[in-house]
Design an enzyme around this catalytic site. Structure first.
Site, PDB file in Angstrom:
ATOM      1  N   GLN A 296       2.511  -8.918   5.223  1.00  0.00           N
ATOM      2  CA  GLN A 296       1.728  -7.700   5.015  1.00  0.00           C
ATOM      3  C   GLN A 296       1.515  -6.987   6.352  1.00  0.00           C
ATOM      4  O   GLN A 296       1.671  -5.765   6.459  1.00  0.00           O
ATOM      5  CB  GLN A 296       0.371  -8.079   4.401  1.00  0.00           C
ATOM      6  CG  GLN A 296      -0.526  -6.904   4.094  1.00  0.00           C
ATOM      7  CD  GLN A 296      -0.007  -6.064   2.941  1.00  0.00           C
ATOM      8  OE1 GLN A 296       0.281  -6.564   1.879  1.00  0.00           O
ATOM      9  NE2 GLN A 296       0.121  -4.777   3.164  1.00  0.00           N
TER      10      GLN A 296
ATOM     11  N   CYS B  68      -3.832  -3.102   1.487  1.00  0.00           N
ATOM     12  CA  CYS B  68      -2.658  -3.915   1.158  1.00  0.00           C
ATOM     13  C   CYS B  68      -2.351  -3.881  -0.336  1.00  0.00           C
ATOM     14  O   CYS B  68      -1.241  -4.181  -0.744  1.00  0.00           O
ATOM     15  CB  CYS B  68      -2.869  -5.334   1.629  1.00  0.00           C
ATOM     16  SG  CYS B  68      -4.325  -6.114   0.896  1.00  0.00           S
TER      17      CYS B  68
HETATM   18  N1   CP Z   1      -0.406  -6.988  -0.949  1.00  0.00           N
HETATM   19  C1   CP Z   1       0.062  -8.058  -1.631  1.00  0.00           C
HETATM   20  O1   CP Z   1       0.403  -9.092  -1.057  1.00  0.00           O
HETATM   21  O2   CP Z   1       0.150  -7.868  -2.973  1.00  0.00           O
HETATM   22  P1   CP Z   1       0.558  -8.945  -4.081  1.00  0.00           P
HETATM   23  O3   CP Z   1      -0.579  -9.911  -4.210  1.00  0.00           O
HETATM   24  O4   CP Z   1       0.768  -8.118  -5.303  1.00  0.00           O
HETATM   25  O5   CP Z   1       1.798  -9.635  -3.632  1.00  0.00           O
HETATM   26  N1  NVA Z   2      -7.129 -10.754   0.567  1.00  0.00           N
HETATM   27  C1  NVA Z   2      -6.423 -10.662  -0.681  1.00  0.00           C
HETATM   28  C2  NVA Z   2      -5.065 -10.049  -0.462  1.00  0.00           C
HETATM   29  C3  NVA Z   2      -4.254  -9.847  -1.692  1.00  0.00           C
HETATM   30  C4  NVA Z   2      -2.894  -9.328  -1.423  1.00  0.00           C
HETATM   31  C5  NVA Z   2      -6.300 -12.041  -1.299  1.00  0.00           C
HETATM   32  O1  NVA Z   2      -6.066 -13.008  -0.574  1.00  0.00           O
HETATM   33  O2  NVA Z   2      -6.473 -12.162  -2.520  1.00  0.00           O
END
Ligand code: CP
Ligand code: NVA
Length: 306
Positions: free
Chosen positions: A132, A264
């Site tokens: 990310q 993200c």
């Molecule tokens: N941003 C991200 O990692 O999304 P996902 O959980 O959909 O992979």
């Molecule tokens: N911080 C979040 C990011 C998801 C892409 C998680 O870990 O669930």
């Protein structure tokens, strides 16, 4: 020696070049150039948690590089019945050319990498989300041109995404503030490492608690969910604590006029961000999501011999 991507720190020596490589791969794809450096290669992808962007962008990216992706859910593997992660690593290494792993526990990613003889790529764990971070920095470069002298403010939970961004910002020399409530600061060791690396690269890395102060002069405002995967038991408590940390129009207006908004994704609209911000002209969240594809292709080409 095989190379892994467990932490953004693993990219310290090559992150700026990697971003340029990702930009080049993006241009090549837009020009419909066919590349097959991973022809006849197979990449195993273990996902302990759900995913939209990471799973799809890796699968598509592997196809675009001529390789084959295997989606492996622990509940369909012997891993789910007690086979150790170390033995899983040893076995998979006899078949596949790299392993992508999304895990609940960072130590499991470390353990997999220690026992695998092929590169391991962290696809998110409780501590970091390095893929990310690479895509996010690529997105900032596309929109802002450079990192030096820029200021990114992350508002919300000092979580995996925040930790990786602190290291990434420090490596590329971009100033960063993590604006988080007390008790939800980023990982202490990662923060201290980022401060040190930032000093070397002319960037300040700070923690603040008050969002309206923190976002002053920001070029980038970034947020993420208040309840990460694995934190569901604390949902109610977190929603109360983080309420003053919502990124809404009032907050965005306190930053620079041309400040971009990043997330993200998935976004929990109405919680960490309001609809008008995520859908505004300043929002680059879908460029960011697209860049996961290009950045991860660059990562795979760096780590997997071809
Ligand atoms: N941003 C991200 O990692 O999304 P996902 O959980 O959909 O992979
Ligand atoms: N911080 C979040 C990011 C998801 C892409 C998680 O870990 O669930």
């Amino acid at each position: 020696m095989k190379k892994d991507l467990i932490s953004v720190l693993d990219m310290e020596d090559y992150l700026p070049e990697l971003i340029d490589e990702a930009v080049t791969l993006k241009a090549k794809l837009k020009n419909r150039e066919i590349l097959e450096p991973l022809k006849n290669r197979s990449i195993g992808m273990i996902f302990e948690k759900p995913s939209t962007r990471t799973r799809v962008s890796f699968e598509v990216g592997i196809t675009q590089l001529g390789g084959h992706a295997l989606y492996l859910s622990p509940k369909d593997m012997q891993l789910g019945r007690g086979e150790t992660i170390a033995d899983t690593a040893r076995v998979l290494s006899r078949y596949v050319d790299a392993i992508v792993y999304r895990a609940f526990d960072h130590n499991m990613v470390v353990e997999l990498a220690k026992n695998a003889t092929v590169p391991v790529i962290n696809a998110l764990d409780n501590l970091e989300h390095p893929c990310q971070c690479a895509a996010d920095l690529m997105t900032i470069k596309e929109h802002k041109g450079d990192f030096r002298g820029r200021k990114m403010v992350y508002v919300g939970d000092g979580n995996n995404v925040c930790n990786s961004l602190l290291l990434g910002a420090a490596i590329v020399g971009m100033n960063m503030v993590a604006c988080c409530p007390e008790g939800y600061y980023p990982n202490k060791k990662i923060f201290e490492t980022a401060v040190k690396i930032g000093k070397k690269n002319g960037a300040t890395i700070e923690i603040m608690e008050e969002p309206e102060n923190a976002v002053k002069d920001a070029d980038v405002i970034y947020t993420d969910v208040w309840v990460s995967m694995g934190d569901e038991a604390e949902k109610e408590k977190r929603e109360k604590v983080f309420k003053p940390y919502q990124v809404n129009m009032k907050l965005l207006k306190k930053a620079k006029k041309d400040c971009i908004f990043m997330h993200c994704l998935p976004a929990h609209r109405g919680y960490e961000v309001t609809d008008d911000v995520v859908d505004s002209k300043q929002s680059v969240v879908f460029d960011e999501a697209e860049n996961r594809l290009h950045a991860q292709k660059a990562i795979m080409l760096r780590l997997i011999e071809h």
